[in-house]
Design a protein around this motif. Sequence first.
Motif, short mmCIF file in Angstrom:
data_model
loop_
_atom_site.label_atom_id
_atom_site.label_comp_id
_atom_site.label_asym_id
_atom_site.label_seq_id
_atom_site.Cartn_x
_atom_site.Cartn_y
_atom_site.Cartn_z
N GLY A 42 1.01 -1.31 0.03
CA GLY A 42 0.00 0.19 -0.07
C GLY A 42 0.92 1.26 0.01
O GLY A 42 0.39 2.36 -0.53
N GLN A 43 1.96 1.29 0.54
CA GLN A 43 2.99 2.56 0.41
C GLN A 43 3.32 2.85 -0.73
O GLN A 43 3.52 3.80 -1.06
CB GLN A 43 4.21 2.16 1.26
N SER A 44 3.37 1.90 -1.99
CA SER A 44 3.78 2.17 -2.94
C SER A 44 2.78 2.24 -4.05
O SER A 44 2.88 2.81 -5.35
CB SER A 44 5.01 1.23 -3.54
N LEU A 45 1.43 1.73 -3.85
CA LEU A 45 0.21 1.67 -4.98
C LEU A 45 -0.83 2.51 -4.30
O LEU A 45 -1.75 2.58 -4.76
CB LEU A 45 -0.05 0.16 -4.67
N LYS A 46 -0.50 3.39 -3.31
CA LYS A 46 -1.57 4.39 -2.84
C LYS A 46 -1.78 5.07 -4.08
O LYS A 46 -1.13 5.58 -4.88
CB LYS A 46 -1.17 5.05 -1.54
N PRO A 47 -3.36 5.28 -4.01
CA PRO A 47 -4.42 5.32 -3.15
C PRO A 47 -4.95 3.63 -3.14
O PRO A 47 -5.93 3.71 -1.87
CB PRO A 47 -5.70 6.33 -3.94
N PHE A 48 -4.52 2.79 -3.55
CA PHE A 48 -4.99 1.33 -3.28
C PHE A 48 -3.83 0.88 -2.10
O PHE A 48 -2.68 1.02 -2.29
CB PHE A 48 -4.41 0.56 -4.64
N VAL A 49 -4.49 0.68 -0.79
CA VAL A 49 -3.67 0.56 0.18
C VAL A 49 -4.06 -1.02 0.90
O VAL A 49 -3.27 -1.24 1.62
CB VAL A 49 -3.87 1.44 1.02
N PHE A 50 -5.00 -1.53 0.21
CA PHE A 50 -5.37 -3.00 1.01
C PHE A 50 -5.94 -3.90 0.09
O PHE A 50 -6.67 -3.26 -0.68
CB PHE A 50 -6.23 -2.66 2.28
N SER A 251 -5.97 1.27 -11.55
CA SER A 251 -4.76 2.18 -12.03
C SER A 251 -5.28 3.57 -11.37
O SER A 251 -6.54 3.71 -11.18
CB SER A 251 -4.87 2.23 -13.52
N ALA A 252 -4.18 4.23 -11.26
CA ALA A 252 -4.44 5.64 -10.49
C ALA A 252 -3.34 6.76 -10.54
O ALA A 252 -2.35 6.34 -10.90
CB ALA A 252 -5.07 5.48 -8.98
N ILE A 253 -3.86 7.95 -10.24
CA ILE A 253 -2.78 8.94 -9.99
C ILE A 253 -2.41 8.49 -8.67
O ILE A 253 -3.00 8.19 -7.57
CB ILE A 253 -3.61 10.29 -10.18
N PRO A 254 -1.08 8.65 -8.46
CA PRO A 254 -0.41 8.27 -7.12
C PRO A 254 -1.07 9.25 -6.10
O PRO A 254 -1.38 10.50 -6.06
CB PRO A 254 0.94 8.60 -7.29
N HIS A 255 -1.58 8.77 -4.80
CA HIS A 255 -1.71 9.40 -3.71
C HIS A 255 -0.61 10.46 -3.18
O HIS A 255 0.39 9.72 -2.87
CB HIS A 255 -2.45 8.48 -2.74
N PRO A 256 -0.74 11.71 -2.99
CA PRO A 256 0.23 12.38 -2.87
C PRO A 256 0.83 12.74 -1.30
O PRO A 256 1.79 12.98 -1.00
CB PRO A 256 -0.09 13.95 -3.25
N HIS A 257 0.01 11.92 -0.28
CA HIS A 257 0.31 12.10 1.10
C HIS A 257 0.94 10.79 1.71
O HIS A 257 0.63 9.78 1.33
CB HIS A 257 -1.04 12.45 1.85
N PRO A 258 1.92 11.11 2.68
CA PRO A 258 2.26 9.79 3.54
C PRO A 258 1.03 9.17 4.15
O PRO A 258 0.09 9.81 4.41
CB PRO A 258 3.10 10.58 4.60
#
Length: 304
Positions: A42-50, A251-258
Amino acid sequence: MNAHTTPVTDAHALSPRVIVYRTLGHGSGGPITRLMSPSDLGQSLKPFVFLDIFDAQESAIQAMAKMPLHPHSGIATVTVFTEGHVHYDDPASGSGTIGYGGVEWMRAGLGVWHGKEMTAPADATRIQGFQLWLALPEALELSEPQSHYIEAQDVPKIGPAHVVIGRYDGAHSPVNAPDGINYLLVTLQPGERWTYSPPPDHTVAWLAVASGKLDAGAVVQPGEMVVFADEAKPIVLEARGLESTVFVLGSAIPHPHPLRLGNYSVHTSAQALAVGEGRIRELGQKLKAAEDRVTPSGTVPVFK
């Protein structure tokens, strides 16, 4: 991630996206296998996290039904079924059936308790599908919760793909999800080839196979999840073997937040996490004080 060097070859696709990581996840021998968690992929695929794949037969279906209510905040859950169907019954949403092509969307936002809002029919012999968590953007992570059940006939289909979340090839999912995220449920017939061409800014991409075998540059087995390179290229796929292949693709635009993680929560900051977990505790006390909320069909509506 471990690089995978076998490229997809397709005369009709120019330089397709390649697999860079693959996993069969981990489980305890029961009907649920964890393919992705917020603390790992999930750290590298966010917004997909689980991502969980569940595959329950007979007694295991009843065991899953006994799982307790649990809380969430800061995320949305997306549940799809690849085999079998379940019933939903909610005074705020009506009642009906979710099977292949349908979706349960639950935006936890500020906080909810859930886990028994759908039930399998008494004669069910197999229930298989995926539950996905999406990390919500900062503007929505503490928003009012939503819970929607969308049956298969109301989810648009483009070729072999149901557009569960987002927009693809002129189709727009009815799910009220954040922009910049696509999530598809796909079935390819034996030998069928299909190319997914995500928007150029969707550099996050992955898929997971429920049944059958899929050539995505290397053969992906049932129960396996693969991650694609972070690049603006198409994904070329072909069903292998003698049976149809069923899979989900995101597929997604990367989630910009930690990611700030709680036991059941994912937020963009420590402050937002504290607010969400505080709301969960408050709701937990209210839930204990609430009257029996079981519907005549045996479901327990989302508490929000």
